[in-house]
Design a protein around this motif. Structure first.
Motif, PDB file in Angstrom:
ATOM      1  N   SER A 139      42.815  -5.596 -41.906  1.00 16.65           N
ATOM      2  CA  SER A 139      41.624  -4.611 -41.639  1.00 16.65           C
ATOM      3  C   SER A 139      42.251  -3.137 -42.164  1.00 16.65           C
ATOM      4  O   SER A 139      41.412  -2.244 -41.943  1.00 16.65           O
ATOM      5  N   HIS A 140      43.338  -2.925 -42.519  1.00 13.16           N
ATOM      6  CA  HIS A 140      43.838  -1.845 -43.177  1.00 13.16           C
ATOM      7  C   HIS A 140      44.222  -0.733 -42.066  1.00 13.16           C
ATOM      8  O   HIS A 140      44.393   0.476 -42.163  1.00 13.16           O
ATOM      9  N   ASP A 146      49.299  -0.330 -43.300  1.00 14.13           N
ATOM     10  CA  ASP A 146      49.604  -0.408 -44.530  1.00 14.13           C
ATOM     11  C   ASP A 146      50.190  -1.738 -44.996  1.00 14.13           C
ATOM     12  O   ASP A 146      51.249  -2.051 -44.433  1.00 14.13           O
ATOM     13  N   ARG A 190      43.838  -9.603 -50.403  1.00 15.36           N
ATOM     14  CA  ARG A 190      42.284  -9.318 -51.238  1.00 15.36           C
ATOM     15  C   ARG A 190      41.187  -9.817 -50.154  1.00 15.36           C
ATOM     16  O   ARG A 190      41.191 -11.015 -49.838  1.00 15.36           O
ATOM     17  N   ASP A 199      41.505  -5.821 -53.496  1.00 15.83           N
ATOM     18  CA  ASP A 199      42.678  -5.457 -52.682  1.00 15.83           C
ATOM     19  C   ASP A 199      42.566  -4.276 -51.524  1.00 15.83           C
ATOM     20  O   ASP A 199      42.227  -3.202 -51.960  1.00 15.83           O
ATOM     21  N   ILE A 200      43.128  -4.905 -50.440  1.00 13.81           N
ATOM     22  CA  ILE A 200      43.023  -3.921 -49.246  1.00 13.81           C
ATOM     23  C   ILE A 200      43.613  -2.766 -49.333  1.00 13.81           C
ATOM     24  O   ILE A 200      43.219  -1.671 -48.894  1.00 13.81           O
ATOM     25  N   ALA A 201      44.794  -2.354 -50.211  1.00 14.90           N
ATOM     26  CA  ALA A 201      45.416  -1.167 -50.289  1.00 14.90           C
ATOM     27  C   ALA A 201      44.836  -0.333 -51.463  1.00 14.90           C
ATOM     28  O   ALA A 201      44.542   0.842 -51.224  1.00 14.90           O
ATOM     29  N   SER A 216      40.447  -0.245 -50.698  1.00 13.68           N
ATOM     30  CA  SER A 216      40.058  -0.406 -49.166  1.00 13.68           C
ATOM     31  C   SER A 216      38.560  -0.260 -49.104  1.00 13.68           C
ATOM     32  O   SER A 216      38.067  -1.124 -48.007  1.00 13.68           O
ATOM     33  N   SER A 217      37.842   0.563 -49.386  1.00  7.31           N
ATOM     34  CA  SER A 217      36.391   0.738 -49.174  1.00  7.31           C
ATOM     35  C   SER A 217      35.753  -0.483 -49.444  1.00  7.31           C
ATOM     36  O   SER A 217      34.779  -0.803 -48.763  1.00  7.31           O
ATOM     37  N   LEU A 234      36.522  -3.345 -47.202  1.00 11.96           N
ATOM     38  CA  LEU A 234      36.434  -3.085 -45.746  1.00 11.96           C
ATOM     39  C   LEU A 234      34.665  -3.161 -45.543  1.00 11.96           C
ATOM     40  O   LEU A 234      34.460  -3.550 -44.571  1.00 11.96           O
TER      41      LEU A 234
END
Lengths: 293, 284
Positions: free
Chosen positions: B84-85, B88, B95, B100-102, B105-106, B109
């Protein structure tokens, strides 16, 4: 009363339209409004917080100022062109006091949110984290500025009046000062590990900042009494917030104060955003996970 | 067969041809139908010098119910915090539907709904105010939020509590509201972290059954973290996390067969070295 689930109403990803593909300006404004409304609702629901935020400066105005009016003489110093009553002198400082306590209160609410888990619902929003924190900041400042105006209204009935236009001119100064103090609160909230540690903030941040400033007495008086304390006052960000507000009441801009307050707002805010960043994050601590798995 | 987790299994997507390739979707891009709901690849995490996760890799297919099974302290919440970021991802990659969550992220999420282990409703606000706040955090207009809130409260059978303070709800009711909230922005993947902790048997069964029902009906993917064996069903995909390592990844029947156990409870006990599986509600 319904008690059962209704599977037929479950979300159907095949039939419901997806959210907008990009988060545009409209979505950003909706998010900002939502955070501001929530902060306002929390404030309204905590009536004692509202009352205490007003009682504190009003006690200074009604009791402290009345007592010290005869003891402390205030000479003619800018922005005043005549002798002023002590009540008039301390009113900008009391406005600053409301902003200072409001900023720290917002820091307290951040720590509370983090402990209660509400912070996580904010941080997992798809909006950029800097925007979420700035929105939180703006919401806190808006609430504090509203409190200042309620205080000023009561003070007006008490006979403490600024020039009519001053009430409008002071708004940007209040907002900027509030931003600086809330940003400081935000930064402090990232450093406070537990809610119980907040009393330390009272002792080590709020009171020294308030008393080592021109909120209650002019700086030249402090300089006469203690050159060291005077230097400390000059290092205190709150000093410049109070002076910015004081001059704004009389339609003047105190440029040094404006520059310092604006600069420190950017500095504190940048540091707070960094502190809450998942990459560098001070939020990246085991006790914040809220789980045991 | 995914079976017990090992190097050969990591990154594999058994439901599609050419398993092992991680898809990348640019931010804002369309998600191909074949993209996994969640891809966790070689993720490790440290708290200071203490390692919480050790090279965890797995993939979740779209529209599936997956149980993340692990004892307390296994690393489930840490893994959820990374997905959920909140944290980090410093080692490995995550993913969500290819995002990619990093780096995006938007996008990731927006596709994610989360029910945290700790209660996260604002107790001073009403149910409606809590949900409106969440809707605004996803940029939903007032009208859309109103419609979605009505629909979701109807779905979880809580329509009549719309204006009640969250403080007045029972633990089970709060959970239902939190689930409604997690679904409000139409996510494609829901993470539930120990969602039934602290609830009575009936509320637990109620929530679990309805989440399963929702998966079957709506095609949402669910990752259900728990330490309770009795929340695992025969047809579930199970990930077993133990001391930060993924020690098993497969269907219940596969795990039972691989470990030579008689049932999933016994398989879990063998995988985690539990002496007393009944402590976790295990059925040996």
């Amino acid at each position: 009363m319904s008690t059962g689930w209704n599977a037929a109403s479950a979300p159907d990803t095949a039939t419901v339209p997806a959210l907008p593909r990009n988060l545009g300006l409209r979505q950003y404004l909706i998010c900002l409004r939502g955070i501001c409304v929530r902060e306002g609702l929390r404030f309204i629901h905590q009536r004692e917080r509202f009352v205490s935020s007003l009682v504190r400066p009003l006690m200074w105005l009604f009791i402290f100022a009345a007592g010290f009016r005869q003891v402390l003489g205030v000479s003619i110093i800018p922005p005043y062109r005549t002798y002023v009553l002590y009540e008039v002198y301390i009113t900008p400082g009391l406005c600053g006091m409301i902003l200072l306590f409001g900023g720290m209160q917002s820091s307290l609410s951040m720590v509370y949110d983090r402990e209660m888990g509400n912070m996580r619902t904010l941080l997992v929003s798809p909006f950029p984290r800097w925007f979420l924190l700035v929105s939180k900041l703006l919401a806190g400042v808006t609430v504090s500025v509203l409190q200042v105006y309620v205080f000023l209204a009561i003070a007006w009935f008490w006979g403490v009046k600024a020039p009519p236009l001053g009430y409008l001119m002071v708004l940007p100064a209040l907002f900027l000062s509030g931003m600086m103090l809330c940003a400081l609160g935000l930064l402090l909230s990232s450093l406070i590990k537990q809610l119980e540690n907040f009393s330390g903030i009272m002792n080590f941040v709020i009171f020294p900042m308030y008393f080592a400033s021109p909120a209650l007495y002019p700086l030249w008086r402090i300089q006469e009494a203690s050159p060291l304390l005077y230097k400390i006052c000059l290092l205190n960000p709150f000093t410049y917030a109070v002076e910015l507000i004081r001059f704004a009441f009389y339609g003047q801009v105190e440029w040094l104060s404006l520059g310092i307050v604006a600069g420190l707002t950017a500095l504190f805010l940048g540091a707070a955003i960094l502190a809450y960043s998942p990459t560098r994050g001070l939020v990246n601590r085991k006790q914040d996970t809220g789980g045991n798995g | 067969m995914r079976g017990l987790a090992g190097p050969a299994m990591r990154g594999g997507m058994p439901w599609e041809e050419g398993a092992g390739q991680l898809h990348h979707v640019p931010p804002g891009g369309e998600v191909p139908a074949s993209v996994a709901a969640l891809e966790v690849a070689a993720v490790s995490h440290f708290y200071g010098r203490s390692q919480a996760l050790d090279s965890v890799s797995f993939t979740l297919a779209p529209a599936t119910f997956t149980v993340l099974l692990g004892l307390n302290g296994a690393g489930k919440t840490t893994l959820f915090s990374l997905i959920s970021h909140l944290y980090d991802t410093r080692a490995g990659s995550i993913r969500v539907f290819g995002h990619d969550i990093a780096r995006a992220s938007s996008e990731a999420l927006r596709r994610l709904g989360i029910v945290f282990q700790a209660r996260t409703l604002d107790l001073d606000l009403s149910v409606r105010q809590n949900l409106v706040y969440h809707a605004s955090l996803h940029g939903m207009s007032s009208r859309e939020a109103r419609e979605r809130i009505a629909a979701m409260l109807e779905a979880v059978g809580m329509s009549d509590r719309l204006n009640d303070k969250a403080r007045s709800l029972s633990g089970g009711q709060m959970r239902r509201i939190e689930i409604a909230r997690a679904l409000l922005h139409r996510p494609q993947l829901i993470l539930l972290d120990e969602a039934t902790v602290g609830l009575d048997v009936k509320s637990r069964a109620d929530i679990l059954a309805n989440i399963r029902n929702m998966v079957a009906r709506s095609g949402i993917s669910v990752l259900w973290a728990t330490h309770l064996i009795d929340e695992v069903s025969e047809g579930d995909h199970v990930l077993v996390l133990h001391k930060g390592r993924l020690v098993a990844d497969g269907m219940v029947s596969e795990l039972v067969r691989e470990t030579g156990a008689g049932a999933i409870g016994e398989a879990f006990a063998r995988l985690t070295g539990l002496d007393a599986p009944s402590e976790t509600g295990a059925r040996p």
